[in-house]
Design an enzyme around this catalytic site. Structure first.
Site, PDB file in Angstrom:
ATOM      1  N   SER A   1       0.828  -1.207   0.000  1.00 16.00           N
ATOM      2  CA  SER A   1       0.000   0.000   0.000  1.00 16.00           C
ATOM      3  C   SER A   1       0.859   1.252   0.000  1.00 16.00           C
ATOM      4  O   SER A   1       1.959   1.271   0.581  1.00 16.00           O
ATOM      5  CB  SER A   1      -0.853  -0.012   1.268  1.00 16.00           C
ATOM      6  OG  SER A   1      -1.368   1.271   1.524  1.00 16.00           O
TER       7      SER A   1
ATOM      8  N   GLU B   1       0.457   3.522   1.841  1.00 17.96           N
ATOM      9  CA  GLU B   1       0.612   3.934   3.245  1.00 17.96           C
ATOM     10  C   GLU B   1       1.995   3.596   3.782  1.00 17.96           C
ATOM     11  O   GLU B   1       2.387   4.089   4.830  1.00 17.96           O
ATOM     12  CB  GLU B   1      -0.464   3.286   4.117  1.00 17.96           C
ATOM     13  CG  GLU B   1      -1.868   3.829   3.884  1.00 17.96           C
ATOM     14  CD  GLU B   1      -2.064   5.256   4.399  1.00 17.96           C
ATOM     15  OE1 GLU B   1      -1.335   5.671   5.306  1.00 17.96           O
ATOM     16  OE2 GLU B   1      -2.938   5.953   3.848  1.00 17.96           O
TER      17      GLU B   1
ATOM     18  N   TYR C   1      -1.255   0.467  10.282  1.00 15.91           N
ATOM     19  CA  TYR C   1      -1.540  -0.238   9.020  1.00 15.91           C
ATOM     20  C   TYR C   1      -0.330  -0.130   8.077  1.00 15.91           C
ATOM     21  O   TYR C   1       0.122  -1.131   7.504  1.00 15.91           O
ATOM     22  CB  TYR C   1      -2.787   0.375   8.381  1.00 15.91           C
ATOM     23  CG  TYR C   1      -3.056  -0.056   6.951  1.00 15.91           C
ATOM     24  CD1 TYR C   1      -3.696  -1.274   6.677  1.00 15.91           C
ATOM     25  CD2 TYR C   1      -2.698   0.762   5.875  1.00 15.91           C
ATOM     26  CE1 TYR C   1      -3.949  -1.657   5.356  1.00 15.91           C
ATOM     27  CE2 TYR C   1      -2.955   0.379   4.563  1.00 15.91           C
ATOM     28  CZ  TYR C   1      -3.575  -0.820   4.312  1.00 15.91           C
ATOM     29  OH  TYR C   1      -3.829  -1.194   3.011  1.00 15.91           O
TER      30      TYR C   1
HETATM   31  P1  NAP Z   1     -11.214  -4.990   1.728  1.00 16.81           P
HETATM   32  O1  NAP Z   1     -12.395  -4.694   0.848  1.00 16.81           O
HETATM   33  O2  NAP Z   1     -11.159  -4.375   3.082  1.00 16.81           O
HETATM   34  O3  NAP Z   1     -11.092  -6.559   1.882  1.00 16.81           O
HETATM   35  C1  NAP Z   1     -10.220  -7.150   2.801  1.00 16.81           C
HETATM   36  C2  NAP Z   1     -10.374  -8.657   2.715  1.00 16.81           C
HETATM   37  O4  NAP Z   1      -9.497  -9.256   3.649  1.00 16.81           O
HETATM   38  C3  NAP Z   1     -11.783  -9.158   3.028  1.00 16.81           C
HETATM   39  O5  NAP Z   1     -12.115 -10.167   2.099  1.00 16.81           O
HETATM   40  C4  NAP Z   1     -11.597  -9.761   4.420  1.00 16.81           C
HETATM   41  O6  NAP Z   1     -12.482 -10.826   4.697  1.00 16.81           O
HETATM   42  C5  NAP Z   1     -10.187 -10.307   4.302  1.00 16.81           C
HETATM   43  N1  NAP Z   1      -9.592 -10.609   5.595  1.00 16.81           N
HETATM   44  C6  NAP Z   1      -9.396  -9.768   6.632  1.00 16.81           C
HETATM   45  N2  NAP Z   1      -8.800 -10.417   7.638  1.00 16.81           N
HETATM   46  C7  NAP Z   1      -8.607 -11.700   7.244  1.00 16.81           C
HETATM   47  C8  NAP Z   1      -8.060 -12.859   7.836  1.00 16.81           C
HETATM   48  N3  NAP Z   1      -7.577 -12.851   9.091  1.00 16.81           N
HETATM   49  N4  NAP Z   1      -8.019 -14.019   7.122  1.00 16.81           N
HETATM   50  C9  NAP Z   1      -8.516 -14.058   5.868  1.00 16.81           C
HETATM   51  N5  NAP Z   1      -9.087 -12.997   5.255  1.00 16.81           N
HETATM   52  C10 NAP Z   1      -9.120 -11.827   5.940  1.00 16.81           C
HETATM   53  O7  NAP Z   1      -9.857  -4.587   0.976  1.00 16.81           O
HETATM   54  P2  NAP Z   1      -9.657  -4.138  -0.551  1.00 16.81           P
HETATM   55  O8  NAP Z   1     -10.070  -2.707  -0.669  1.00 16.81           O
HETATM   56  O9  NAP Z   1     -10.235  -5.156  -1.448  1.00 16.81           O
HETATM   57  O10 NAP Z   1      -8.072  -4.151  -0.648  1.00 16.81           O
HETATM   58  C11 NAP Z   1      -7.369  -5.344  -1.033  1.00 16.81           C
HETATM   59  C12 NAP Z   1      -5.953  -5.286  -0.487  1.00 16.81           C
HETATM   60  O11 NAP Z   1      -5.278  -4.144  -1.016  1.00 16.81           O
HETATM   61  C13 NAP Z   1      -5.872  -5.156   1.037  1.00 16.81           C
HETATM   62  O12 NAP Z   1      -4.751  -5.882   1.467  1.00 16.81           O
HETATM   63  C14 NAP Z   1      -5.661  -3.678   1.265  1.00 16.81           C
HETATM   64  O13 NAP Z   1      -5.004  -3.446   2.490  1.00 16.81           O
HETATM   65  C15 NAP Z   1      -4.799  -3.342   0.058  1.00 16.81           C
HETATM   66  N6  NAP Z   1      -4.928  -1.948  -0.394  1.00 16.81           N
HETATM   67  C16 NAP Z   1      -6.143  -1.463  -0.745  1.00 16.81           C
HETATM   68  C17 NAP Z   1      -6.256  -0.165  -1.188  1.00 16.81           C
HETATM   69  C18 NAP Z   1      -7.575   0.380  -1.612  1.00 16.81           C
HETATM   70  O14 NAP Z   1      -7.657   1.583  -1.899  1.00 16.81           O
HETATM   71  N7  NAP Z   1      -8.625  -0.408  -1.738  1.00 16.81           N
HETATM   72  C19 NAP Z   1      -5.101   0.655  -1.295  1.00 16.81           C
HETATM   73  C20 NAP Z   1      -3.873   0.123  -0.942  1.00 16.81           C
HETATM   74  C21 NAP Z   1      -3.784  -1.188  -0.513  1.00 16.81           C
HETATM   75  P3  NAP Z   1     -13.874 -10.633   5.526  1.00 16.81           P
HETATM   76  O15 NAP Z   1     -14.926 -10.415   4.473  1.00 16.81           O
HETATM   77  O16 NAP Z   1     -13.988 -11.929   6.235  1.00 16.81           O
HETATM   78  O17 NAP Z   1     -13.695  -9.448   6.442  1.00 16.81           O
END
Ligand code: NAP
Length: 323
Positions: free
Chosen positions: A124, A126, A148
Site C-alpha cells: 500500500s 501507506e 496499518y
Molecule cells: P477490503 O475490501 O477491506 O477486503 C479485505 C479482505 O481481507 C476481506 O475479504 C476480508 O475478509 C479479508 N480478511 C481480513 N482479515 C482476514 C483474515 N484474518 N483471514 C482471511 N481474510 C481476511 O480490501 P480491498 O479494498 O479489497 O483491498 C485489497 C488489499 O489491497 C488489502 O490488502 C488492502 O489493504 C490493500 N490496499 C487497498 C487499497 C484500496 O484503496 N482499496 C489501497 C492500498 C492497498 P472478511 O470479508 O472476512 O472481512
C-alpha cells in the site's frame, strides 16, 4: 491445462473484481474465506457457482498450508488484510497479526507446499507515510505513519526477502487508493458518491466531510486488479507502483459528483473537524513510469469517469432498494 489461482480477501472489493477477471480469462479460481458468524459474501454472490470457496484464515498457518496443498494454485494473490487505517489505531496488534504476520504465514505456506506458485502481495502507498519526495517511486524510502502502514511495510519486505532467500516468484504491487461501487461507505470516495445519490433522490440533505483540501491519488479498482494479474504474467518477479499518477482534492471530488447530478455542492456540504484524519499524509502520489514502461500498464478510466460511474451505481442501488 487450466491455470489455477488462489485469492485471499475474495470477499473484499479487489478480491471480487480479481475473481471476475480471472474467471473471464479461463482460470479455475479458489477463494479463501474466513469463518464469520454473519454473511459477508455480498460482493461475490454472483460468482458462487464459478468459484471454489475454501475455508482459511491468515491467523492460522495450518489452514493456509491445507488450502495451498489441496488447491495447488499456479498463482496466489494475497489481498486479505485489515485494510481500514483508522481501525489500525484502535486495533494495532490485530492489524499486525492480519496484515503483517499473516503474510509471513502465507509465504511460509507457499515455500513448504507450492514453491513454484507465483505470489502477489497487496502493498500500500501507506508504507510511504510522510514521504521525502513526491511523486513516490519504487525506490522512495518507507516512512509509515500508522500501524496499518507499518504492517504493510513488514509484509512488503518479507515478500522481497522470500524472493531473494528462497527464489520464490513473489512480488509486491504498491497500490494507491482505488475505488469502485463495491467500496465500503466508510471510505471517503464512496461516502461522497453514496450521499450525493441520496441527496439527489431526496433521502438526505447534508454531506459532512473532513478536510476538503486533502488530496489523493485515486484510481479504479478494476484497473488496479488488471495490473496485479499483469505483474504475475512477467518472466521475472518485480515490484511496481499501481496508481493513477495524478491527485485530486476532496473538494474536486465533491464538485464533480454534485455537478454530475445537477446540484450545487456548496448547498449541501459542511466541514466537520471530527472527520479530520490524524497525521494526514501529504501529497501521496504514485509515479507510474516503471509499470508503464516495463509491463505496459496504465489506468483505463479517468477520475471523472470513476466519479460518474460510482454515482450512477449508487443511484441505481438506492432505486432498486425502493428509494
Ligand atoms: P477490503 O475490501 O477491506 O477486503 C479485505 C479482505 O481481507 C476481506 O475479504 C476480508 O475478509 C479479508 N480478511 C481480513 N482479515 C482476514 C483474515 N484474518 N483471514 C482471511 N481474510 C481476511 O480490501 P480491498 O479494498 O479489497 O483491498 C485489497 C488489499 O489491497 C488489502 O490488502 C488492502 O489493504 C490493500 N490496499 C487497498 C487499497 C484500496 O484503496 N482499496 C489501497 C492500498 C492497498 P472478511 O470479508 O472476512 O472481512
Amino acid at each position: 491445462m487450466t491455470a489455477k489461482a488462489l485469492i485471499t480477501g475474495l470477499t473484499g472489493q479487489d478480491g471480487s473484481y480479481l475473481a471476475e477477471l480471472l474467471l473471464a480469462k479461463g482460470y479455475e479460481v479458489f477463494g479463501l474465506v474466513r469463518r464469520s458468524s454473519t454473511s459477508n459474501l455480498e460482493r461475490i454472490s454472483h460468482l458462487f457457482s464459478q468459484i471454489k470457496i475454501v475455508s482459511g484464515d491468515l491467523l492460522d498457518q495450518s489452514s493456509l498450508m491445507d488450502v495451498i496443498a489441496e488447491s495447488q494454485p499456479d498463482e496466489i494473490y494475497n489481498l486479505a488484510s485489515q485494510s481500514y487505517v483508522p481501525l489500525s489505531w484502535t486495533q494495532p496488534a490485530l492489524t499486525a497479526e492480519y496484515t503483517a504476520l499473516g503474510v509471513s504465514r502465507l509465504l511460509e505456506s507457499i515455500r513448504r507446499c507450492k514453491p513454484d506458485a507465483k505470489f502477489y502481495q497487496a502493498s500500500s502507498s501507506e508504507v510511504f507515510g510522510q514521504p521525502d519526495e513526491s511523486p513516490q517511486t519504487e525506490r522512495t524510502a518507507f516512512r509509515p505513519r500508522n500501524p496499518y502502514g507499518v504492517a504493510k511495510a513488514y509484509a512488503h519486505w518479507m515478500t522481497i526477502n522470500y524472493r531473494h532467500k528462497y527464489n520464490l516468484y513473489a512480488c509486491c504491487g504498491i497500490t494507491y487508493t482505488h475505488e469502485s461501487p463495491r467500496r465500503g461507505t466508510e471510505f471517503v470516495f464512496r461516502k461522497i458518491t453514496n450521499t450525493v445519490a441520496q441527496i439527489k433522490l431526496g433521502l438526505a440533505n447534508e454531506l459532512k466531510l473532513g478536510n476538503l483540501d486533502a488530496r489523493r491519488d485515486w484510481c479504479y479498482a478494476k484497473d488496479a486488479v488488471y495490473a496485479m494479474w499483469l505483474m504475475l504474467q512477467q518472466e521475472q518477479p518485480d515490484d511496481y507502483i499501481i496508481a493513477s499518477g495524478e491527485t485530486h482534492s476532496v473538494r474536486e471530488l465533491v464538485e464533480c459528483a454534485f455537478n454530475y447530478v445537477g446540484l450545487n455542492w456548496e448547498d449541501y456540504v459542511s466541514v466537520d473537524p471530527a472527520f479530520y484524519r490524524p497525521d494526514e499524509p501529504v501529497q501521496l502520489i504514485g509515479c507510474i513510469d516503471k509499470i508503464k514502461t516495463a509491463i505496459g500498464w496504465q489506468p483505463q478510466h479517468s477520475f471523472k469517469q470513476l466519479v460518474e460511474l460510482m454515482v450512477d451505481s449508487d443511484m441505481k442501488k438506492l432505486i432498486q432498494n425502493g428509494a
